[in-house]
Design a protein around this motif. Sequence first.
Motif, short mmCIF file in Angstrom:
data_model
loop_
_atom_site.label_atom_id
_atom_site.label_comp_id
_atom_site.label_asym_id
_atom_site.label_seq_id
_atom_site.Cartn_x
_atom_site.Cartn_y
_atom_site.Cartn_z
N LYS A 104 0.83 -1.21 0.00
CA LYS A 104 0.00 0.00 0.00
C LYS A 104 0.86 1.26 0.00
O LYS A 104 0.65 2.18 -0.79
CB LYS A 104 -0.91 -0.04 1.23
N GLU A 108 1.46 4.34 -2.92
CA GLU A 108 1.35 5.79 -2.75
C GLU A 108 2.56 6.48 -3.40
O GLU A 108 2.42 7.54 -4.00
CB GLU A 108 1.25 6.19 -1.27
N ASP A 162 -8.35 6.92 2.64
CA ASP A 162 -8.35 6.47 1.24
C ASP A 162 -9.78 6.49 0.69
O ASP A 162 -9.99 6.77 -0.49
CB ASP A 162 -7.74 5.07 1.11
N GLU A 191 -6.49 2.86 -5.06
CA GLU A 191 -7.09 3.42 -3.83
C GLU A 191 -8.22 2.52 -3.35
O GLU A 191 -8.49 2.41 -2.15
CB GLU A 191 -7.62 4.83 -4.05
N HIS A 194 -6.81 -0.02 -1.30
CA HIS A 194 -6.41 0.57 -0.01
C HIS A 194 -7.61 0.68 0.93
O HIS A 194 -7.52 0.39 2.12
CB HIS A 194 -5.81 1.96 -0.20
FE LIG Z 1 -4.13 5.26 -0.96
#
Ligand SMILES: [Fe+2]
Length: 348
Positions: A104, A108, A162, A191, A194
């Motif tokens: 994760k 980003e 998120d 996302e 996430h």
């Molecule tokens: Fe994210």
Amino acid sequence: MATAAAHQAAGTPAAHATSDAIGTASGPDSGPDSGTAAYQAAFDTAVAAEERIEPRDWMPDAYRATLVRQIAQHAHSEIIGMQPEANWITRAPSLRRKAILMAKVQDEAGHGLYLYSAAETLGTGRDELLDKLHSGRQKYSSIFNYPTLTWADVGAIGWLVDGAAITNQVPLCRCSYGPYARAMVRICKEESFHQRQGYELLLALSRGTDAQHAMAQDAVDRWWWPSLMMFGPPDDESSHSAQSMEWKIKRHSNDELRQRFVDICVPQAESLGLALPDPDLRWNEERGHHDFGAIDWTEFWEVLKGNGPCNEQRITQRRRAHDEGAWVREAAAAHAAKHSGASGKATA
Ligand SMILES: [Fe+2]
Ligand SMILES: [Fe+2]
């Protein structure tokens, strides 16, 4: 992209209206001002027709500046956002959780790279943008100035932060500027992973021991209100919204998106068995939406001004990471120079 139809409508050749073509337009209206007016008309027609504006198309200076500001702030948020969660990588409670969190946080970093690349297509280099971040001349999302106090914060960030980012960003997949819109398609897919990992993490804690449940509730209590602030100030105080909506960079107002997020979260909180920390939160049959309590905008402006709990820590860490990575950038540049020299010789 400004298409042939748009250019013909503006009396310009059926080719991309590039910036450097300004002033070369000829015809009965020729002259610098009328040339710009023709390009402006082509731009307006393309935006109205839901066409994409591409890097080599003519665009108003203010449109370019707005995009650079927004994309830069977005890119900065992605890379600063790595810090609060990376704080827990070494303390993840299992190998599975550690692997998920590493993936994760790495995503980003990737989001930051797509976005800095999108900004580069507007003529603004990454060095310049990073310099503005490090010197405080450009901002990142205030949410990342809050600390991650427990492992449950990783879940709350995934679910709420998120989740709020997705609500904000899905409409950006239809943004009028092509490179930004295309970057957002991939970012939103990631996302979504996430958000689900955060939800699943919180669900495990919520259904765990009493202490784990309390830890999850405490994290949601702390992250709920800052997440609502992520949508920006109320519509009547948002300085850039109207113009951005006209340019189709933005598709929905801050308050619309905030309401959408609240409506999505309420049933999810119920499924999680966790409470949202707002005594005024209730379904409004007439509006078809949830009413919610007043947001503490004083806190928002204070954090934005640099007085949040972690502003100093985040930017110090970012500058340090940049300095410590100098040798990598130098090595990559040296490698690229050697490589281009070698291929230059080979083809000479
Ligand atoms: Fe994210
Ligand atoms: Fe991201």
